[in-house]
Design a protein around this motif. Structure first.
Motif, PDB file in Angstrom:
ATOM      1  N   ARG A  37       0.836  -1.194   0.000  1.00 60.04           N
ATOM      2  CA  ARG A  37       0.000   0.000   0.000  1.00 60.04           C
ATOM      3  C   ARG A  37       0.872   1.245   0.000  1.00 60.04           C
ATOM      4  O   ARG A  37       2.009   1.224   0.485  1.00 60.04           O
ATOM      5  N   GLN A  38       0.286   2.306  -0.543  1.00 55.45           N
ATOM      6  CA  GLN A  38       0.996   3.578  -0.596  1.00 55.45           C
ATOM      7  C   GLN A  38       0.044   4.707  -0.258  1.00 55.45           C
ATOM      8  O   GLN A  38      -0.939   4.938  -0.973  1.00 55.45           O
ATOM      9  N   ALA A  39       0.340   5.364   0.853  1.00 54.82           N
ATOM     10  CA  ALA A  39      -0.439   6.525   1.269  1.00 54.82           C
ATOM     11  C   ALA A  39       0.182   7.784   0.658  1.00 54.82           C
ATOM     12  O   ALA A  39       1.363   7.779   0.298  1.00 54.82           O
ATOM     13  N   PRO A  40      -0.582   8.868   0.532  1.00 51.72           N
ATOM     14  CA  PRO A  40      -0.048  10.102  -0.054  1.00 51.72           C
ATOM     15  C   PRO A  40       1.196  10.577   0.681  1.00 51.72           C
ATOM     16  O   PRO A  40       1.209  10.668   1.912  1.00 51.72           O
ATOM     17  N   GLY A  41       2.239  10.863  -0.069  1.00 56.70           N
ATOM     18  CA  GLY A  41       3.461  11.374   0.514  1.00 56.70           C
ATOM     19  C   GLY A  41       4.335  10.339   1.198  1.00 56.70           C
ATOM     20  O   GLY A  41       5.355  10.682   1.793  1.00 56.70           O
ATOM     21  N   LYS A  42       3.942   9.087   1.113  1.00 60.76           N
ATOM     22  CA  LYS A  42       4.709   8.027   1.767  1.00 60.76           C
ATOM     23  C   LYS A  42       5.184   7.002   0.749  1.00 60.76           C
ATOM     24  O   LYS A  42       4.652   6.916  -0.362  1.00 60.76           O
ATOM     25  N   GLU A  43       6.160   6.207   1.161  1.00 57.90           N
ATOM     26  CA  GLU A  43       6.657   5.158   0.288  1.00 57.90           C
ATOM     27  C   GLU A  43       5.701   3.965   0.292  1.00 57.90           C
ATOM     28  O   GLU A  43       4.944   3.757   1.237  1.00 57.90           O
ATOM     29  N   ARG A  44       5.783   3.192  -0.777  1.00 57.06           N
ATOM     30  CA  ARG A  44       4.974   1.976  -0.852  1.00 57.06           C
ATOM     31  C   ARG A  44       5.491   0.982   0.183  1.00 57.06           C
ATOM     32  O   ARG A  44       6.682   0.696   0.247  1.00 57.06           O
ATOM     33  N   GLU A  45       4.591   0.426   0.983  1.00 58.39           N
ATOM     34  CA  GLU A  45       5.001  -0.458   2.064  1.00 58.39           C
ATOM     35  C   GLU A  45       4.336  -1.824   1.969  1.00 58.39           C
ATOM     36  O   GLU A  45       3.216  -1.969   1.469  1.00 58.39           O
ATOM     37  N   PHE A  46       5.033  -2.804   2.469  1.00 58.34           N
ATOM     38  CA  PHE A  46       4.559  -4.193   2.488  1.00 58.34           C
ATOM     39  C   PHE A  46       3.367  -4.331   3.429  1.00 58.34           C
ATOM     40  O   PHE A  46       3.339  -3.745   4.516  1.00 58.34           O
ATOM     41  N   THR A  90      -5.742   4.068   5.221  1.00 59.17           N
ATOM     42  CA  THR A  90      -6.068   4.749   3.974  1.00 59.17           C
ATOM     43  C   THR A  90      -4.855   4.787   3.047  1.00 59.17           C
ATOM     44  O   THR A  90      -3.787   5.255   3.441  1.00 59.17           O
ATOM     45  N   ALA A  91      -5.023   4.271   1.843  1.00 58.80           N
ATOM     46  CA  ALA A  91      -3.914   4.182   0.882  1.00 58.80           C
ATOM     47  C   ALA A  91      -4.436   3.582  -0.418  1.00 58.80           C
ATOM     48  O   ALA A  91      -5.563   3.090  -0.475  1.00 58.80           O
ATOM     49  N   VAL A  92      -3.592   3.624  -1.431  1.00 55.89           N
ATOM     50  CA  VAL A  92      -3.828   2.834  -2.634  1.00 55.89           C
ATOM     51  C   VAL A  92      -3.168   1.476  -2.412  1.00 55.89           C
ATOM     52  O   VAL A  92      -1.982   1.416  -2.073  1.00 55.89           O
ATOM     53  N   TYR A  93      -3.931   0.420  -2.586  1.00 49.55           N
ATOM     54  CA  TYR A  93      -3.445  -0.932  -2.358  1.00 49.55           C
ATOM     55  C   TYR A  93      -3.126  -1.596  -3.691  1.00 49.55           C
ATOM     56  O   TYR A  93      -3.939  -1.562  -4.619  1.00 49.55           O
ATOM     57  N   HIS A  94      -1.948  -2.204  -3.755  1.00 53.05           N
ATOM     58  CA  HIS A  94      -1.483  -2.866  -4.967  1.00 53.05           C
ATOM     59  C   HIS A  94      -1.195  -4.331  -4.680  1.00 53.05           C
ATOM     60  O   HIS A  94      -0.614  -4.658  -3.644  1.00 53.05           O
ATOM     61  N   CYS A  95      -1.562  -5.202  -5.616  1.00 51.17           N
ATOM     62  CA  CYS A  95      -1.090  -6.576  -5.534  1.00 51.17           C
ATOM     63  C   CYS A  95       0.094  -6.722  -6.484  1.00 51.17           C
ATOM     64  O   CYS A  95       0.218  -5.975  -7.457  1.00 51.17           O
ATOM     65  N   ALA A  96       0.960  -7.668  -6.168  1.00 50.56           N
ATOM     66  CA  ALA A  96       2.179  -7.848  -6.943  1.00 50.56           C
ATOM     67  C   ALA A  96       2.613  -9.302  -6.911  1.00 50.56           C
ATOM     68  O   ALA A  96       2.228 -10.058  -6.003  1.00 50.56           O
ATOM     69  N   ALA A  97       3.427  -9.683  -7.890  1.00 56.38           N
ATOM     70  CA  ALA A  97       3.918 -11.055  -7.993  1.00 56.38           C
ATOM     71  C   ALA A  97       5.436 -11.070  -8.110  1.00 56.38           C
ATOM     72  O   ALA A  97       6.019 -10.218  -8.804  1.00 56.38           O
ATOM     73  N   HIS A  98       6.065 -12.016  -7.426  1.00 61.65           N
ATOM     74  CA  HIS A  98       7.532 -12.132  -7.503  1.00 61.65           C
ATOM     75  C   HIS A  98       7.928 -13.529  -7.944  1.00 61.65           C
ATOM     76  O   HIS A  98       7.191 -14.499  -7.778  1.00 61.65           O
ATOM     77  N   TRP A  99       9.138 -13.633  -8.488  1.00 59.16           N
ATOM     78  CA  TRP A  99       9.693 -14.919  -8.906  1.00 59.16           C
ATOM     79  C   TRP A  99       9.777 -15.864  -7.706  1.00 59.16           C
ATOM     80  O   TRP A  99      10.012 -15.434  -6.577  1.00 59.16           O
ATOM     81  N   PRO A 100       9.663 -17.184  -7.946  1.00 49.79           N
ATOM     82  CA  PRO A 100       9.670 -18.130  -6.827  1.00 49.79           C
ATOM     83  C   PRO A 100      10.951 -18.143  -6.018  1.00 49.79           C
ATOM     84  O   PRO A 100      10.935 -18.532  -4.859  1.00 49.79           O
ATOM     85  N   ALA A 101      12.083 -17.732  -6.584  1.00 45.92           N
ATOM     86  CA  ALA A 101      13.354 -17.772  -5.854  1.00 45.92           C
ATOM     87  C   ALA A 101      13.475 -16.640  -4.828  1.00 45.92           C
ATOM     88  O   ALA A 101      14.373 -16.662  -3.993  1.00 45.92           O
ATOM     89  N   VAL A 102      12.604 -15.673  -4.890  1.00 45.75           N
ATOM     90  CA  VAL A 102      12.665 -14.533  -3.974  1.00 45.75           C
ATOM     91  C   VAL A 102      12.352 -14.960  -2.549  1.00 45.75           C
ATOM     92  O   VAL A 102      11.379 -15.681  -2.299  1.00 45.75           O
ATOM     93  N   THR A 103      13.180 -14.519  -1.606  1.00 46.42           N
ATOM     94  CA  THR A 103      12.922 -14.804  -0.196  1.00 46.42           C
ATOM     95  C   THR A 103      12.602 -13.530   0.592  1.00 46.42           C
ATOM     96  O   THR A 103      11.976 -13.601   1.645  1.00 46.42           O
ATOM     97  N   ASP A 104      13.060 -12.393   0.084  1.00 46.44           N
ATOM     98  CA  ASP A 104      12.810 -11.134   0.775  1.00 46.44           C
ATOM     99  C   ASP A 104      11.543 -10.496   0.220  1.00 46.44           C
ATOM    100  O   ASP A 104      11.576  -9.448  -0.415  1.00 46.44           O
ATOM    101  N   TRP A 105      10.405 -11.175   0.448  1.00 47.51           N
ATOM    102  CA  TRP A 105       9.162 -10.719  -0.150  1.00 47.51           C
ATOM    103  C   TRP A 105       8.627  -9.435   0.473  1.00 47.51           C
ATOM    104  O   TRP A 105       7.635  -8.895   0.006  1.00 47.51           O
TER     105      TRP A 105
END
Length: 124
Positions: A37-46, A90-105
């Motif tokens: 999610r990303q709130a106005p003026g903030k970084e996108r967070e897990f 309150t934020a814009v919520y995004h879904c995302a996909a990563h490669w299976p080898a990723v561990t730092d999701w």
């Protein structure tokens, strides 16, 4: 891989919403799935993470106990059930996909594909 997020809206504090992320593409089941999610003026967070087999469940501390991530393999959809919502959600919520080898999701840079985002607004 194509991702389509939906389900956002306006809700009062204490209310609930369920976000959906419909996935398509030939190999999408190999990927891990996350919500950010990303709130106005903030970084996108897990926010939360899951694999299509239901494993590697993980939540940000700020949503643990209130949000639940899940999959419906028959519908090729990942859900984010959000309960006890707070104005700070309150934020814009995004879904995302990563490669299976990723561990730092939890790292947004680890994700290869992103949906377009859906707005969640929680009023006090």
């Amino acid at each position: 891989v194509q991702l389509q997020a939906s389900g956002g809206g306006l809700v009062q504090a204490g209310g609930s919403l369920r976000l959906s992320c419909a996935a398509s593409g030939r190999t999408f089941r190999y990927y891990g799935m996350g919500w950010f999610r990303q709130a106005p003026g903030k970084e996108r967070e897990f926010v939360a993470h899951i694999t299509w087999s239901g494993g590697n469940l993980d939540y940000a501390d700020s949503v643990k106990g209130r949000f639940t991530i899940s999959t419906d393999n028959a519908k090729n959809t990942v859900y984010l059930q959000m309960n006890s919502l707070k104005p700070e959600d309150t934020a814009v919520y995004h879904c995302a996909a990563h490669w299976p080898a990723v561990t730092d999701w939890r790292d947004r840079d680890a994700y290869t594909y992103w949906g377009q985002g859906t707005q969640v607004t929680v009023s006090s």
